[in-house]
Every structure is written in C-alpha cells, then in structure tokens.
Design an enzyme around this catalytic site. Structure first.
Site, PDB file in Angstrom:
ATOM      1  N   SER A  12       8.478  -0.492 -12.794  1.00 29.34           N
ATOM      2  CA  SER A  12       7.447   0.406 -13.300  1.00 29.34           C
ATOM      3  C   SER A  12       6.907   1.276 -12.176  1.00 29.34           C
ATOM      4  O   SER A  12       6.820   2.505 -12.303  1.00 29.34           O
ATOM      5  CB  SER A  12       6.330  -0.435 -13.930  1.00 29.34           C
ATOM      6  OG  SER A  12       5.145   0.292 -14.014  1.00 29.34           O
ATOM      7  N   SER A  13       6.553   0.654 -11.052  1.00 27.10           N
ATOM      8  CA  SER A  13       5.991   1.410  -9.936  1.00 27.10           C
ATOM      9  C   SER A  13       7.012   2.371  -9.347  1.00 27.10           C
ATOM     10  O   SER A  13       6.685   3.499  -8.974  1.00 27.10           O
ATOM     11  CB  SER A  13       5.531   0.467  -8.836  1.00 27.10           C
ATOM     12  OG  SER A  13       4.566  -0.410  -9.320  1.00 27.10           O
ATOM     13  N   TRP A  29       0.237 -15.823  -4.272  1.00 28.55           N
ATOM     14  CA  TRP A  29       0.822 -14.526  -4.642  1.00 28.55           C
ATOM     15  C   TRP A  29       1.924 -14.124  -3.669  1.00 28.55           C
ATOM     16  O   TRP A  29       2.759 -13.298  -3.984  1.00 28.55           O
ATOM     17  CB  TRP A  29      -0.251 -13.450  -4.756  1.00 28.55           C
ATOM     18  CG  TRP A  29      -0.577 -12.744  -3.482  1.00 28.55           C
ATOM     19  CD1 TRP A  29      -1.442 -13.162  -2.518  1.00 28.55           C
ATOM     20  CD2 TRP A  29      -0.054 -11.485  -3.033  1.00 28.55           C
ATOM     21  NE1 TRP A  29      -1.481 -12.258  -1.505  1.00 28.55           N
ATOM     22  CE2 TRP A  29      -0.643 -11.205  -1.782  1.00 28.55           C
ATOM     23  CE3 TRP A  29       0.850 -10.556  -3.550  1.00 28.55           C
ATOM     24  CZ2 TRP A  29      -0.360 -10.060  -1.045  1.00 28.55           C
ATOM     25  CZ3 TRP A  29       1.131  -9.421  -2.810  1.00 28.55           C
ATOM     26  CH2 TRP A  29       0.536  -9.179  -1.579  1.00 28.55           C
ATOM     27  N   ASP A  82       2.502  18.942 -17.190  1.00 28.48           N
ATOM     28  CA  ASP A  82       2.658  17.494 -17.408  1.00 28.48           C
ATOM     29  C   ASP A  82       3.386  16.928 -16.207  1.00 28.48           C
ATOM     30  O   ASP A  82       3.643  17.630 -15.241  1.00 28.48           O
ATOM     31  CB  ASP A  82       3.455  17.218 -18.704  1.00 28.48           C
ATOM     32  CG  ASP A  82       3.127  15.837 -19.271  1.00 28.48           C
ATOM     33  OD1 ASP A  82       3.266  14.858 -18.519  1.00 28.48           O
ATOM     34  OD2 ASP A  82       2.719  15.737 -20.433  1.00 28.48           O
ATOM     35  N   HIS A 111       2.850  -5.326   3.296  1.00 27.26           N
ATOM     36  CA  HIS A 111       1.861  -4.558   4.042  1.00 27.26           C
ATOM     37  C   HIS A 111       1.727  -3.125   3.546  1.00 27.26           C
ATOM     38  O   HIS A 111       0.612  -2.681   3.302  1.00 27.26           O
ATOM     39  CB  HIS A 111       2.031  -4.632   5.550  1.00 27.26           C
ATOM     40  CG  HIS A 111       0.738  -4.211   6.178  1.00 27.26           C
ATOM     41  ND1 HIS A 111      -0.352  -5.039   6.204  1.00 27.26           N
ATOM     42  CD2 HIS A 111       0.325  -3.015   6.640  1.00 27.26           C
ATOM     43  CE1 HIS A 111      -1.384  -4.368   6.686  1.00 27.26           C
ATOM     44  NE2 HIS A 111      -1.004  -3.151   6.971  1.00 27.26           N
ATOM     45  N   GLU A 121       2.116  -2.296   0.660  1.00 18.71           N
ATOM     46  CA  GLU A 121       1.414  -2.490  -0.615  1.00 18.71           C
ATOM     47  C   GLU A 121      -0.101  -2.387  -0.427  1.00 18.71           C
ATOM     48  O   GLU A 121      -0.818  -1.868  -1.282  1.00 18.71           O
ATOM     49  CB  GLU A 121       1.795  -3.861  -1.198  1.00 18.71           C
ATOM     50  CG  GLU A 121       1.024  -4.290  -2.438  1.00 18.71           C
ATOM     51  CD  GLU A 121       1.350  -3.449  -3.660  1.00 18.71           C
ATOM     52  OE1 GLU A 121       2.462  -2.895  -3.717  1.00 18.71           O
ATOM     53  OE2 GLU A 121       0.495  -3.345  -4.551  1.00 18.71           O
ATOM     54  N   TYR A 148      -1.624  -0.491   1.636  1.00 22.32           N
ATOM     55  CA  TYR A 148      -1.971   0.935   1.695  1.00 22.32           C
ATOM     56  C   TYR A 148      -1.705   1.619   0.374  1.00 22.32           C
ATOM     57  O   TYR A 148      -2.364   2.601   0.036  1.00 22.32           O
ATOM     58  CB  TYR A 148      -1.230   1.594   2.862  1.00 22.32           C
ATOM     59  CG  TYR A 148      -1.675   0.979   4.160  1.00 22.32           C
ATOM     60  CD1 TYR A 148      -2.973   1.197   4.607  1.00 22.32           C
ATOM     61  CD2 TYR A 148      -0.870   0.123   4.871  1.00 22.32           C
ATOM     62  CE1 TYR A 148      -3.436   0.586   5.755  1.00 22.32           C
ATOM     63  CE2 TYR A 148      -1.324  -0.494   6.018  1.00 22.32           C
ATOM     64  CZ  TYR A 148      -2.612  -0.259   6.451  1.00 22.32           C
ATOM     65  OH  TYR A 148      -3.072  -0.879   7.576  1.00 22.32           O
ATOM     66  N   HIS A 199       2.263  -8.803  11.348  1.00 23.41           N
ATOM     67  CA  HIS A 199       0.941  -9.331  11.697  1.00 23.41           C
ATOM     68  C   HIS A 199       0.461 -10.323  10.639  1.00 23.41           C
ATOM     69  O   HIS A 199      -0.553 -10.979  10.839  1.00 23.41           O
ATOM     70  CB  HIS A 199      -0.086  -8.208  11.936  1.00 23.41           C
ATOM     71  CG  HIS A 199      -0.439  -7.406  10.738  1.00 23.41           C
ATOM     72  ND1 HIS A 199      -0.673  -6.060  10.787  1.00 23.41           N
ATOM     73  CD2 HIS A 199      -0.631  -7.747   9.451  1.00 23.41           C
ATOM     74  CE1 HIS A 199      -0.976  -5.610   9.588  1.00 23.41           C
ATOM     75  NE2 HIS A 199      -0.957  -6.615   8.761  1.00 23.41           N
ATOM     76  N   HIS A 200       1.185 -10.420   9.526  1.00 23.23           N
ATOM     77  CA  HIS A 200       0.890 -11.467   8.541  1.00 23.23           C
ATOM     78  C   HIS A 200       1.559 -12.784   8.928  1.00 23.23           C
ATOM     79  O   HIS A 200       1.409 -13.781   8.237  1.00 23.23           O
ATOM     80  CB  HIS A 200       1.375 -11.053   7.158  1.00 23.23           C
ATOM     81  CG  HIS A 200       0.675  -9.840   6.623  1.00 23.23           C
ATOM     82  ND1 HIS A 200      -0.464  -9.915   5.873  1.00 23.23           N
ATOM     83  CD2 HIS A 200       0.941  -8.526   6.753  1.00 23.23           C
ATOM     84  CE1 HIS A 200      -0.870  -8.694   5.555  1.00 23.23           C
ATOM     85  NE2 HIS A 200      -0.031  -7.837   6.081  1.00 23.23           N
ATOM     86  N   LYS A 214     -10.567   9.276   8.931  1.00 23.54           N
ATOM     87  CA  LYS A 214     -10.993   9.436   7.543  1.00 23.54           C
ATOM     88  C   LYS A 214     -12.484   9.129   7.388  1.00 23.54           C
ATOM     89  O   LYS A 214     -13.227   9.900   6.775  1.00 23.54           O
ATOM     90  CB  LYS A 214     -10.164   8.537   6.608  1.00 23.54           C
ATOM     91  CG  LYS A 214      -8.698   8.873   6.608  1.00 23.54           C
ATOM     92  CD  LYS A 214      -8.023   8.620   5.276  1.00 23.54           C
ATOM     93  CE  LYS A 214      -8.521   9.498   4.179  1.00 23.54           C
ATOM     94  NZ  LYS A 214      -7.797  10.749   4.010  1.00 23.54           N
ATOM     95  N   SER A 220     -12.667  11.037  -1.178  1.00 23.00           N
ATOM     96  CA  SER A 220     -12.779  12.381  -0.616  1.00 23.00           C
ATOM     97  C   SER A 220     -13.336  13.352  -1.643  1.00 23.00           C
ATOM     98  O   SER A 220     -14.226  14.153  -1.343  1.00 23.00           O
ATOM     99  CB  SER A 220     -11.408  12.877  -0.136  1.00 23.00           C
ATOM    100  OG  SER A 220     -10.981  12.111   0.962  1.00 23.00           O
ATOM    101  N   THR A 233      -7.561   5.727  10.339  1.00 20.45           N
ATOM    102  CA  THR A 233      -8.591   5.278   9.397  1.00 20.45           C
ATOM    103  C   THR A 233      -9.961   5.760   9.870  1.00 20.45           C
ATOM    104  O   THR A 233     -10.798   6.183   9.064  1.00 20.45           O
ATOM    105  CB  THR A 233      -8.581   3.746   9.274  1.00 20.45           C
ATOM    106  OG1 THR A 233      -7.239   3.318   9.085  1.00 20.45           O
ATOM    107  CG2 THR A 233      -9.411   3.285   8.102  1.00 20.45           C
ATOM    108  N   ARG A 287      -7.982 -21.398   3.057  1.00 15.45           N
ATOM    109  CA  ARG A 287      -7.978 -20.812   1.718  1.00 15.45           C
ATOM    110  C   ARG A 287      -7.131 -21.672   0.784  1.00 15.45           C
ATOM    111  O   ARG A 287      -6.391 -22.544   1.232  1.00 15.45           O
ATOM    112  CB  ARG A 287      -7.451 -19.387   1.768  1.00 15.45           C
ATOM    113  CG  ARG A 287      -5.985 -19.295   2.125  1.00 15.45           C
ATOM    114  CD  ARG A 287      -5.571 -17.904   2.546  1.00 15.45           C
ATOM    115  NE  ARG A 287      -5.411 -17.014   1.404  1.00 15.45           N
ATOM    116  CZ  ARG A 287      -4.516 -16.012   1.366  1.00 15.45           C
ATOM    117  NH1 ARG A 287      -3.729 -15.773   2.395  1.00 15.45           N
ATOM    118  NH2 ARG A 287      -4.417 -15.239   0.314  1.00 15.45           N
ATOM    119  N   HIS A 343      -4.324 -14.875 -10.196  1.00 16.21           N
ATOM    120  CA  HIS A 343      -5.433 -13.992  -9.804  1.00 16.21           C
ATOM    121  C   HIS A 343      -4.947 -12.922  -8.830  1.00 16.21           C
ATOM    122  O   HIS A 343      -5.197 -11.729  -9.017  1.00 16.21           O
ATOM    123  CB  HIS A 343      -6.565 -14.814  -9.171  1.00 16.21           C
ATOM    124  CG  HIS A 343      -7.610 -13.977  -8.478  1.00 16.21           C
ATOM    125  ND1 HIS A 343      -8.541 -13.242  -9.166  1.00 16.21           N
ATOM    126  CD2 HIS A 343      -7.849 -13.757  -7.166  1.00 16.21           C
ATOM    127  CE1 HIS A 343      -9.323 -12.606  -8.297  1.00 16.21           C
ATOM    128  NE2 HIS A 343      -8.919 -12.900  -7.070  1.00 16.21           N
TER     129      HIS A 343
END
Lengths: 532, 313
Positions: free
Chosen positions: A175-176, A145, A110, A259, A261, A263, A308-309, A337, A274, A334, A456, A80
C-alpha cells in the site's frame, strides 16, 4: 484563476451522481480516497489508543491482574506499535492529508494514477484486518513491533498469528509503496504551469521526500519479512543460527527500513507544521529553500544511521562510532527546521487558533524528544539506556507528541476545507490543553523510570518503579478523556450548519487549497490554474 | 584529664566485652540446643558481605542507580554532561518561543513583517549546533572505547540467556555452571526484592576486572545491569563481550532487556559482589553444591525452581 459562484455549485455536485458503493468502494478521486485514509487512521488510532490504555491500566500498579499472561501482554504491545505506525500515523499524514492536499497544492486535477490510489487504500484495509487477526488468533503475535527472530520463528511462535502479522506488513508495505510511486509521479509530472519545484509548498516537499524514503525502505522490509515467512514456513534458515543464518541480519534489514520509517512519519508532520506556523503568523515561511533541503538532507542521512538501534547488539566498536556521529549529524538539519519555524513567527502577527496551539506544542515537545534523541545517539550512553523507559519516553515524545500533534494540527487546520464546516474553537482548545497535559504526564515520568533502570515491554515490575508508573497511568487517563473531547469536536463539525469562506484563515493562508471553495469541490481544477 | 578519659573508655570497653561474652555464651547454648540449625549455619555464608550494601531501585527514583563500577561512573558523568547541554538547548528554544509568543502576538504586533531571509542567522544556526555536536562527540567516543576494552580480565563468566532464566558458567572454575531463576512473587521472603531477587545469584569478587561473554540458548535476551553500566543482547549463535569491575561489596541487580516471550519480565539478574577471600570460599561451596547443567529444565509455566542447582552434593 477565477471560479464563479455558479461554477461552485456545479463543481460541488460533480459531473454525475455516484452511488455510495461507486463513490466509496471504487473511488478514484483523491479527496474521497484521502477521506477514506483519514477514516482508516481514525479507526487505527482508536484501536491503538485503546490498547495503550489497557497497557497503562495494567502498569498502574505493580503485580496488577488486568493482564496475567505474558503472551497476551506481548501481543498487545506488538499490535499497539504496528497499528499506531502503519494504521494511524502513516494513513493520517501521507494517505490522508497527502492525498487530499498534495494535488490541490500543486494545481493538479487528481493524483497521477487514480486507480492505483484506490488500490493502495484497500491494501491497507486488508492489512489492518490481518494485523487484528495477528492480535486475536491463537496467542497473538508476541515478538514486539520489531519482530526480531528467533522469538517469532516457527519454534518459539508457533501458530498462524505471527504469519498474519507478517503478511499485514506486506500488505501495508505494498500500500505504501504504490502510494509513494503515485505521489512521486504526481509531484514530478503534474505541477501546474509556473509551479516550479522551488515554489512548491513545503507540505508537498515533505510528501515527496517521504515518498522517496518509502520507495527505498519498504522493499527492504518486504525482503526481511519474506525471509522470516520463509524461515517460518518453508524451512529456510536466513535468521537461524543452527542452519548457518544470523538473527543479527534481520536487525540490520529491519532497521534499514525502520529508521527511515521514523522520518516517513515525521517529515509530513514537518510539512504541516510549516503551513500552520506560516498561516497563523501571517508571514511567508522563513528560509524556504533551507527548509525544503533540510528535509532532503534528513531523508538522505536517515538512510545511513540505522545501526544506532543496535548499539548493544552484535556491532563493532568502530561501527558504533560511525553510526553515532552520523546520527548526531541529523540534529543539524532538524535544528534548521526548528529555528526556521521560530524565525517565521519572529516579527509575525501571531493568532493562537487551535491549529497554531498544536503546532507550537509540536515544536516544543519535538525539541524535547530531539534532545533525548541526541542523548540516546551516544553509543556509550545507549549501553545504559537502550530498551529502557528513557527510550520509550524519547520515541513517544517524537511520535505520540510529534506526529500526533501534527496530525491534530492538520485536522483543525484543514477540516473546514475538507468538510465545509468549521470546528468549535473553544472545544478545540479544550482538546489541545487536556491532551497536552495528559501526554506530558504520561511520558515525562518515563524518563525517570528509564534512568532508574526499568526495561520496556514488562507487564509487571519491581515495586520501586510503582510511583512514576502510577503518575504515567493517570496521564494516560487524561489523554483518554481528551480524546473523548476530540470525538465531541468531530460531532460538532458534522452537525454544524455554518458555511465557510474559501479562505477562512485570511491573509496568512496562501497555498492553492485556499483559492478553492470550502468544502473542496469533487473535481478541483476544471481549468489548469496558472501560478505566477 | 587525658588519663581520666582513657580510663573511662577502658571501663566502657570492659563492660561491652563482658556483655559480648555473655551474648556469645547464650548464642552458643541456643545453637547447641537447636541442633539442626547448628548444622546448617556451621558453613558460614560466603556471600554475607554482599548483604550490607544493596544497590536496588528505590521509590520515586529520578536518576541512574548509584554507580557500582567505574564504567557506570563514567556513563553517569557523560549523561550529566550531554543532558545539561541538551537542557540548555531546550531551554533556549523555550525562551525564544516564549518571547515570540508574547512579543509577536496579533494584539501586540498587528502588522506582520515580510522578512524571509537572513543569511547570517542561517549560517549561525548551522555552525553553532555543529560545534555543540563536536563537544558531545569527543568525550562520547572516549567512552565507547572504554566500554569496548574487554582485554586482560581477571576472570570470565559466560552468561547464557534461556527462556526464562540465566545460566552462569565460570570459565576459570571448571565445572561451575549453574542456573539462576527469579523467586516467584508468592515465595518472596523478607529481605528479598520482588521481581529482582533470584534463587542463585551470580557471585563475583570486588576490585577485579570481570569479562562477560554473553550468548543465548534460544531467543534474544538482554543482559542489562544498570548499576554497573553493562548491557548487551544475548544472541543465539553469537558471543558478545562486556566487562565490569565492581568497586564495593554489595548486591547489584539487573533485568532481561530484550523481549523474549511470556516470561520476559521474570528473569532478573542478581549479583553478589564479595571480597576475594569470600569469593574463593563461595566457589568451593558452589562446586560442592551445584551440579553442572547439562540438561535443560522444562520450560513449562509456572516457572520451575532451580532443581538442578539445588541437587544434593
């Protein structure tokens, strides 16, 4: 720029007729590849969504018997997480909408490397097959994950499933990475004359920053995954204490990728929001430069907050203080924004069309997720909240509601441009309201569960947690029904006979995609557009 | 008046004393008759004091558990502090959004303004959040240092995570090292809590600073005691430390909070906090009854009960 009606017909046909195989399997067209990415995201979202529905059904009652084996449960939570991140949010926002609209918005014919673009997509499909094999083969990949060793090393996760899941990350990562290189090359080199960086639409800025994040973060993930595969298969001991390695090293490497990731998933969403807010307020975006550079700052600071994780892992007291402060600083850009979106609406003439509802929902729910993020950033509080349902609520507020709401906002905003047919407004709103109620009912009670101390990744829990879990599962059923409404919306779009104007949103929509026909022609700009 | 009242109290006391004596005699007779039961209860349960207060999660709980330690009390305070500030921020944003949606909807404000800059407001919404962050960071850093202060403990317990049980080694009581398994769902007896009660809880004295040294024998685990404000990963090859001081005799619960395989949800932690006198009595009893764990029990499923610890003295 002037495109005549005659040109429209010509452009819509393309230069030559392509067979299905040539067009979709060997595509080099950024719009076709974007469409393929969106189809991938649709499939990924459905698979990940079904997995989450299964989990919520299991958790609806304590001592439930839908999933009786802990391995099955762990395989489902792992799949998941991976699928929702790499095969739903990322292809929808970056590969899908990024491919579709970045070249158009900057006036490029293109992407810079069309064949690389095609390769990026098919690597992702291969990765999806691998992650599904990781779910179904053997006992499945059950490490979560985050894939922390030693749980997923050869001793505790024997069998090929974990190897498939790890390789799927390599494939999605390549790919990314190729996609990121493509976006950077396109945005830096292929802007139309007059399209300076400081005139570039915010969605392109968002994708540019995202691409740099991917470029710097993915190789670290690739390194960590490679070391894991080596540990599993070739007897190395990077993360093996008995061989002089350290499992904590993996946590550092993983979150140095993980982390940014976060963002990577939310910055493109910021870009879409926006555009939607500006369009439906009929006002240009407030504080454009602040908005663009807020994303740059978020991207930069996002790289220096990873631990922080790991507040309850092996990390020194002074590091905790540094990582807490650095993390809290992200609240400032943030905030820029969020307040700029509100200032954009301030004085506007707001129309509450479906995309705008999703955008407003995004802003409000993202602020809630951000607020709990500030709470979790406190290392002292994280000692209580780490890995419990408060955290699950937090990251679903920013992702399941943040990123997913932005994906839907983008879908309703651009589906007319992509397909040439408008969505049914009424059913779009039904979809929004049912989904809004469903996800809030699902995820808000999780705050209470977390405060009460429910960890969890538990398939069964103490009976005292039953009440809020039941409410949460009811919420997930409502979200599921809401997704059926979304399927109906898609069906209506593709059976619609309605023809759309170039700019069907009117005066508020000012970016280049609204100057070309709907649907966008196969080749967008025969002549280079000049931006004044 | 006063005398009368005193006399009547005396009378009541006499009556209740008589009743108590009668009850005791009856109980003694019963116990002598039931010989086996007598033999067992001759050794009083030193952890009985912990049964009077149970700090377990309750239905529809919406906040932290009742604080069982000063650390959790501080966490509770800071949580309220930060959460109220953030609730203020969310409320403020909600108010702004509500106002904008009503005041500037197209039907009421058909002509949009073209304002796109206001330097002052842009500075304000950078500076004010920074000030709010400072207000959060100062007490937060204090808490970090408080949590990290594991020095000068009264005693140290080495906690080792295993797939899927905990092992507690009392460093100050040589030889006291035992395992603690969850009671399986089908063996739950009245008074026990499904998914939280264990066969052999950790027993600790109240009012003393206890240091935990946390490690793992196999994969990562999470030593998580929400009512005491303690959480650390159990990492193989690494020892992490945390500490607690339990203020009140009682039973406190925790769970494994880092995914560790198929039994991740089946390795809770139960702590019996008792007065020092009872704790010392318990260590003697435990030393006599628990053999040292030097072999690993089988890891097969269904979960094995704690046979090592239950071995005869």
């Amino acid at each position: 720029m002037s495109i005549t009606a005659n040109d429209h017909a010509l452009l819509a046909q393309g230069h030559h007729k392509q067979s299905f195989v040539t067009r979709w399997l060997m595509s080099t067209n950024h719009k076709d590849i974007g469409t393929l990415y969106i189809c991938m995201a649709f499939i990924g979202g459905c698979v990940g969504g079904v997995l989450s529905m299964i989990m919520r059904q299991q958790l609806m009652y304590p001592h439930n018997d839908i999933i009786t084996n802990g391995n099955t449960w762990n395989a489902i939570i792992t799949a998941h997480g991976l699928i929702m991140i790499f095969w739903f949010v990322m292809p929808a926002l970056i590969g899908g909408m990024g491919n579709w609209f970045v070249p158009i918005m900057i006036g490029a014919p293109d992407m810079a490397f069309p064949r690389l673009n095609n390769m990026s997509f098919w690597f992702l499909v291969a990765g999806f097959i691998f992650v599904l094999l990781g779910l179904f083969l053997d006992k499945g990949t059950g490490a979560g994950w985050t894939l922390y060793p030693p749980l997923d090393n050869a001793q505790y996760s024997p069998g090929v499933a974990t190897d498939f899941s790890l390789f799927s990350l390599h494939l999605a990562g390549i790919s990314s990475l190729l996609g990121a290189i493509n976006f950077i090359a396109t945005i830096l080199n292929m802007r139309a004359p007059g399209m300076t960086m400081h005139k570039m639409p915010l969605f392109c800025w968002a994708i540019l920053v995202t691409a740099f994040l991917l470029l710097l973060a993915i190789p670290v993930l690739a390194g960590a995954v490679t070391m894991l595969i080596m540990d599993r298969n070739f007897g190395t001991s990077f993360f093996e204490p008995s061989g002089g390695g350290d499992p904590v090293l993996f946590q550092h490497l993983f979150w140095f990728f993980g982390h940014p990731e976060v963002y990577i998933m939310i910055l493109p969403a910021f870009g879409i929001i926006s555009h939607v807010v500006s369009t439906f307020s009929k006002k240009p975006i407030f504080g454009y430069l602040g908005m663009a550079y807020a994303m740059v700052i978020i991207g930069f600071v996002g790289f220096v907050v990873w631990a922080h994780h790991m507040f309850v892992s092996a990390i020194s007291t002074d590091s905790k203080i540094y990582f807490e402060v650095a993390t809290l600083i992200i609240a400032v850009p943030t905030g820029i924004k969020v307040f700029s979106w509100i200032a954009t609406m301030w004085g506007g003439s707001i129309e509450f069309k479906t995309p705008m509802l999703w955008a407003l929902g995004f802003i409000f729910l993202f602020v809630i997720g951000g607020a709990t993020g500030v709470v979790l950033a406190n290392a002292g509080l994280d000692q209580e909240l780490h890995n419990d349902y408060f955290l699950v609520a937090h990251f679903h507020y920013v992702l399941s509601m943040g990123a997913a709401f932005a994906i839907f906002a983008g879908f309703y905003f651009w589906i007319g441009k992509m397909s040439g047919h408008q969505y049914p407004e009424f059913w779009g709103k039904v979809h929004f309201w049912t989904f809004f109620i469903g996800v809030n009912l699902t995820f808000f009670p999780m705050h209470f569960l977390g405060l009460a101390g429910m960890p969890r990744r538990y398939p069964d829990y103490a009976d005292a947690f039953a009440g809020w879990n039941y409410v949460s599962s009811i919420g997930s059923i409502i979200s599921g029904v809401s997704t059926l409404v979304f399927f109906y919306v898609i069906w209506r779009v593709f059976t619609s006979k309605e023809k759309l104007a170039d700019n069907y949103w009117g005066e508020g929509a000012t970016t280049l995609e609204w100057a070309i026909p709907s649907p966008a022609p196969h080749h967008t700009f025969e002549d280079v557009p000049i931006i004044r | 008046m006063n005398n009368n009242a005193g006399r009547s109290i005396m009378k009541r006391r006499d009556v209740s004393a008589l009743r108590l004596t009668g009850l005791l005699v009856l109980t003694a007779i019963f116990l002598v008759q039931a010989h086996g039961a007598w033999a067992q209860s001759s050794a009083p349960n030193p952890t009985a004091a912990a049964n009077q207060y149970v700090d377990a999660p309750h239905d529809w709980q919406m906040w932290f558990p009742a604080a069982g330690s000063p650390m959790q009390a501080r966490i509770d305070w800071l949580m309220k502090y930060v959460l109220w500030i953030m609730a203020g921020v969310v409320g403020f944003v909600a108010l702004l959004m509500g106002y904008v949606m009503v005041r500037f909807r197209a039907s009421r404000n058909p002509k949009a303004s073209k304002t796109t800059h206001n330097t002052l407001i842009e500075i304000v919404w950078i500076v004010v959040p920074c000030l709010i962050l400072v207000a959060i960071i100062v007490p937060s850093i204090n808490l970090i240092y408080y949590e990290a202060d594991t020095g000068n403990p009264y005693m140290t317990v080495t906690v080792t995570g295993h797939q899927w049980y905990w092992e507690y080694k009392y460093n100050s009581v040589p030889g006291l090292d035992y395992t603690s398994y969850m009671i399986p769902d089908d063996e739950i007896k009245p008074g026990e809590i499904r998914r939280l009660s264990v066969d052999h809880p950790m027993v600790l004295p109240v009012g003393k600073k206890i240091r935990f040294v946390i490690t793992s024998a196999d994969v990562l685990h999470g030593f998580y005691l929400p009512s005491l404000g303690v959480q650390k990963y159990a990492i193989p090859g690494t020892e992490l430390t945390s500490w607690t001081t339990i203020t009140k005799p009682g039973t406190y619960y925790g769970q494994c909070n880092q995914i560790c395989g198929l039994g991740h949800d089946s390795m809770p932690i139960e702590i019996k906090a008792v007065p020092m006198k009872d704790y010392l009595a318990w260590t003697k009893q435990a030393l006599a009854n628990y053999t040292q764990n030097d072999a690993r029990p089988p890891l097969s499923s269904p979960m094995p009960r704690n046979q090592l610890a239950d071995a005869t003295p």
